[in-house]
Enzyme design. Sequence first.
Site, PDB file in Angstrom:
ATOM      1  N   GLU A   1       8.325  10.171  10.002  1.00 14.31           N
ATOM      2  CA  GLU A   1       7.104  10.991  10.078  1.00 14.31           C
ATOM      3  C   GLU A   1       5.847  10.155   9.828  1.00 14.31           C
ATOM      4  O   GLU A   1       4.809  10.360  10.477  1.00 14.31           O
ATOM      5  CB  GLU A   1       7.180  12.133   9.053  1.00 14.31           C
TER       6      GLU A   1
ATOM      7  N   THR B   1       0.836  -1.210   0.000  1.00 15.90           N
ATOM      8  CA  THR B   1       0.000   0.000   0.000  1.00 15.90           C
ATOM      9  C   THR B   1       0.869   1.257   0.000  1.00 15.90           C
ATOM     10  O   THR B   1       0.707   2.143  -0.844  1.00 15.90           O
ATOM     11  CB  THR B   1      -0.908  -0.002   1.254  1.00 15.90           C
TER      12      THR B   1
ATOM     13  N   LYS C   1       2.328   3.846  18.474  1.00 20.18           N
ATOM     14  CA  LYS C   1       2.429   5.270  18.103  1.00 20.18           C
ATOM     15  C   LYS C   1       2.563   6.135  19.353  1.00 20.18           C
ATOM     16  O   LYS C   1       3.307   7.124  19.355  1.00 20.18           O
ATOM     17  CB  LYS C   1       1.205   5.677  17.276  1.00 20.18           C
TER      18      LYS C   1
HETATM   19  P1  NAP Z   1       1.670  -4.006   2.833  1.00 19.86           P
HETATM   20  O1  NAP Z   1       0.656  -3.436   1.944  1.00 19.86           O
HETATM   21  O2  NAP Z   1       1.397  -5.304   3.512  1.00 19.86           O
HETATM   22  O3  NAP Z   1       3.044  -4.110   2.009  1.00 19.86           O
HETATM   23  C1  NAP Z   1       4.179  -4.712   2.510  1.00 19.86           C
HETATM   24  C2  NAP Z   1       5.211  -4.831   1.399  1.00 19.86           C
HETATM   25  O4  NAP Z   1       6.428  -5.303   1.948  1.00 19.86           O
HETATM   26  C3  NAP Z   1       4.829  -5.775   0.272  1.00 19.86           C
HETATM   27  O5  NAP Z   1       5.252  -5.284  -0.964  1.00 19.86           O
HETATM   28  C4  NAP Z   1       5.595  -7.064   0.623  1.00 19.86           C
HETATM   29  O6  NAP Z   1       5.981  -7.810  -0.514  1.00 19.86           O
HETATM   30  C5  NAP Z   1       6.830  -6.496   1.268  1.00 19.86           C
HETATM   31  N1  NAP Z   1       7.412  -7.381   2.283  1.00 19.86           N
HETATM   32  C6  NAP Z   1       6.851  -7.761   3.449  1.00 19.86           C
HETATM   33  N2  NAP Z   1       7.691  -8.546   4.140  1.00 19.86           N
HETATM   34  C7  NAP Z   1       8.801  -8.645   3.404  1.00 19.86           C
HETATM   35  C8  NAP Z   1      10.047  -9.327   3.553  1.00 19.86           C
HETATM   36  N3  NAP Z   1      10.299 -10.062   4.638  1.00 19.86           N
HETATM   37  N4  NAP Z   1      10.969  -9.215   2.588  1.00 19.86           N
HETATM   38  C9  NAP Z   1      10.725  -8.466   1.492  1.00 19.86           C
HETATM   39  N5  NAP Z   1       9.574  -7.804   1.258  1.00 19.86           N
HETATM   40  C10 NAP Z   1       8.620  -7.897   2.213  1.00 19.86           C
HETATM   41  O7  NAP Z   1       2.021  -2.976   4.023  1.00 19.86           O
HETATM   42  P2  NAP Z   1       1.752  -1.403   4.043  1.00 19.86           P
HETATM   43  O8  NAP Z   1       0.329  -1.156   4.432  1.00 19.86           O
HETATM   44  O9  NAP Z   1       2.286  -0.771   2.832  1.00 19.86           O
HETATM   45  O10 NAP Z   1       2.621  -0.976   5.335  1.00 19.86           O
HETATM   46  C11 NAP Z   1       4.016  -0.881   5.267  1.00 19.86           C
HETATM   47  C12 NAP Z   1       4.533  -0.245   6.552  1.00 19.86           C
HETATM   48  O11 NAP Z   1       3.941   1.041   6.692  1.00 19.86           O
HETATM   49  C13 NAP Z   1       4.174  -0.991   7.832  1.00 19.86           C
HETATM   50  O12 NAP Z   1       5.212  -0.821   8.768  1.00 19.86           O
HETATM   51  C14 NAP Z   1       2.919  -0.272   8.332  1.00 19.86           C
HETATM   52  O13 NAP Z   1       2.746  -0.380   9.723  1.00 19.86           O
HETATM   53  C15 NAP Z   1       3.270   1.145   7.939  1.00 19.86           C
HETATM   54  N6  NAP Z   1       2.133   2.042   7.765  1.00 19.86           N
HETATM   55  C16 NAP Z   1       1.054   1.661   7.029  1.00 19.86           C
HETATM   56  C17 NAP Z   1       0.004   2.550   6.848  1.00 19.86           C
HETATM   57  C18 NAP Z   1      -1.220   2.184   6.043  1.00 19.86           C
HETATM   58  O14 NAP Z   1      -2.144   3.007   5.970  1.00 19.86           O
HETATM   59  N7  NAP Z   1      -1.264   1.027   5.403  1.00 19.86           N
HETATM   60  C19 NAP Z   1       0.064   3.821   7.412  1.00 19.86           C
HETATM   61  C20 NAP Z   1       1.190   4.179   8.184  1.00 19.86           C
HETATM   62  C21 NAP Z   1       2.217   3.282   8.340  1.00 19.86           C
HETATM   63  P3  NAP Z   1       4.896  -8.496  -1.514  1.00 19.86           P
HETATM   64  O15 NAP Z   1       4.219  -7.337  -2.192  1.00 19.86           O
HETATM   65  O16 NAP Z   1       5.694  -9.311  -2.434  1.00 19.86           O
HETATM   66  O17 NAP Z   1       3.969  -9.272  -0.625  1.00 19.86           O
HETATM   67  N1  HSE Z   2      -3.164   0.415  10.524  1.00 20.66           N
HETATM   68  C1  HSE Z   2      -2.854   1.766  10.820  1.00 20.66           C
HETATM   69  C2  HSE Z   2      -4.128   2.501  11.156  1.00 20.66           C
HETATM   70  C3  HSE Z   2      -2.162   2.405   9.652  1.00 20.66           C
HETATM   71  O1  HSE Z   2      -5.210   1.978  10.877  1.00 20.66           O
HETATM   72  O2  HSE Z   2      -4.044   3.596  11.727  1.00 20.66           O
HETATM   73  C4  HSE Z   2      -1.670   3.801   9.931  1.00 20.66           C
HETATM   74  O3  HSE Z   2      -0.601   3.786  10.813  1.00 20.66           O
END
Ligand code: NAP
Ligand code: HSE
Length: 447
Positions: free
Chosen positions: A141, A24, A217
């Site tokens: 951030e 994402t 957080k």
């Molecule tokens: P996500 O959609 O699950 O994407 C994770 C990505 O990392 C995927 O591309 C996955 O590969 C890759 N990945 C996971 N484990 C891996 C490993 N061991 N080796 C290599 N690649 C790996 O997660 P996301 O929502 O983008 O979140 C990413 C980070 O941002 C997390 O720490 C989350 O807490 C943080 N975050 C998320 C949000 C939100 O709104 N989603 C907001 C703030 C912070 P594949 O694509 O091949 O599966």
């Molecule tokens: N899973 C988290 C939330 C993503 O719902 O707030 C943003 O850090």
Amino acid sequence: MASESTSIPSVAAPLVVGLAGFGTIGSGLARLVAENNDMIRRRVGRDIVIKRVLVRDMHKARAVALPDTAQLTINATDLTDDPEIDALVELIGGIDNARALIERALERGKHIVTANKALLAEEGTALFLKAAQTGRILRYEASVAGAIPIVQTLKESLNGNRIATLMGILNGTSNYILSEMAANSLDFEVALRQAQELGYAEADPTLDIDGHDAAHKLILLIRLAYGVHYPYVALPIRGIRGISYKDIVLAKEFGCTIKLIAQVRECTDESRGRGGVPCLEAGVFPALVRDSYLLAAVSGVYNAVRIEADAAGLLFFHGRGAGALPTAGAVLSDLLAVARNERQNNTGFSDTELPQAGIVPPREWRSCCYARLTVRDRPGVLRDIAGCMAADGISVARMQQKSDDGRGLVPLVFMTHETSAGAMDNVLRRMEDANLLSEPAVCYRVL
Ligand code: NAP
Ligand code: HSE
């Protein structure tokens, strides 16, 4: 007439980036870097070039195209060990793999940008130390409250203030679920599924609904606001699992909205001070928020942070707390700071290792409370309940008795005057021991 080019020439060598994660947020970042190329060049005088993208599965169909400049890999060392890569953006999530990746990248001289609050809450002490030892930038951030620029605000803009209280809605998924349950009578599970489809939830959504993501957080905000390490295992955490539609409706009758709150307050009792290290009352819990508070109106995926500071007074920040572009925008702002080589202290405090916070025991926290008790409808039951309250020194501010549910049981709903969490625990146990409760009591703090 020949058309004039509006693109701005890049003057310095590009910042070469290794992007770990193309889910994402990672794909959102790639999109923003491509779309905002001109703006980036104007702001920092150089391009951002994504050279490598690390994923788990090379063959997965991707909704967002890989940047032209980038090659996909499943080998972390293609990022960490490439001497051309200046900065590593960690967006894979989780603890162990992310920690190993960041440590190796720091050891090889890369700057780090991450959105990984779980990692920084649980392993931040070691990582900030390593960043300080290697003289690298570690920015985060996007790890708190998505698009709300609260990390830099605490680190820079408010660093001349003492923070008395910080209270926030820090988990977009939980807030989305509670808002959908309240506004559209949606089932908990349906609302959670929607939040997952919208890209708000963690890969493991129990982190969201059980309060751990908000707690991660909060640990980061405590570090930024007070310059202390608050051990994650010491933080009381309660999530939104089990909140019923019944309580959402009853809360409204009391002029309140149920929210998942993360809160920290500095204790002003001087006898608790330890050589100037703040003593804190901190935790994550569902609460009834009075509708006169702005926090009560924060709905859907929105997050908010309310700060009381000695010089600034009351501040309120509001914005999207999750989702691809709001979060990727925060990641990109960190990358621009790296491109400018902004070397502030990563924690906002000059100590290489931060002291541990003093901790106010949760039983001593004081607040008004909401309690819903299910009792057998019989003469004298109200007197018995009131007797328990009086025995524990709890004073009732408001009470409602609802009608019999057809099984001879009635809900009694109380709002208390301010009391301690310990006294509230005691009174509920006293009622249970006296066999007054036909179902487990429901109790929330009122803010
Ligand atoms: P996500 O959609 O699950 O994407 C994770 C990505 O990392 C995927 O591309 C996955 O590969 C890759 N990945 C996971 N484990 C891996 C490993 N061991 N080796 C290599 N690649 C790996 O997660 P996301 O929502 O983008 O979140 C990413 C980070 O941002 C997390 O720490 C989350 O807490 C943080 N975050 C998320 C949000 C939100 O709104 N989603 C907001 C703030 C912070 P594949 O694509 O091949 O599966
Ligand atoms: N899973 C988290 C939330 C993503 O719902 O707030 C943003 O850090």
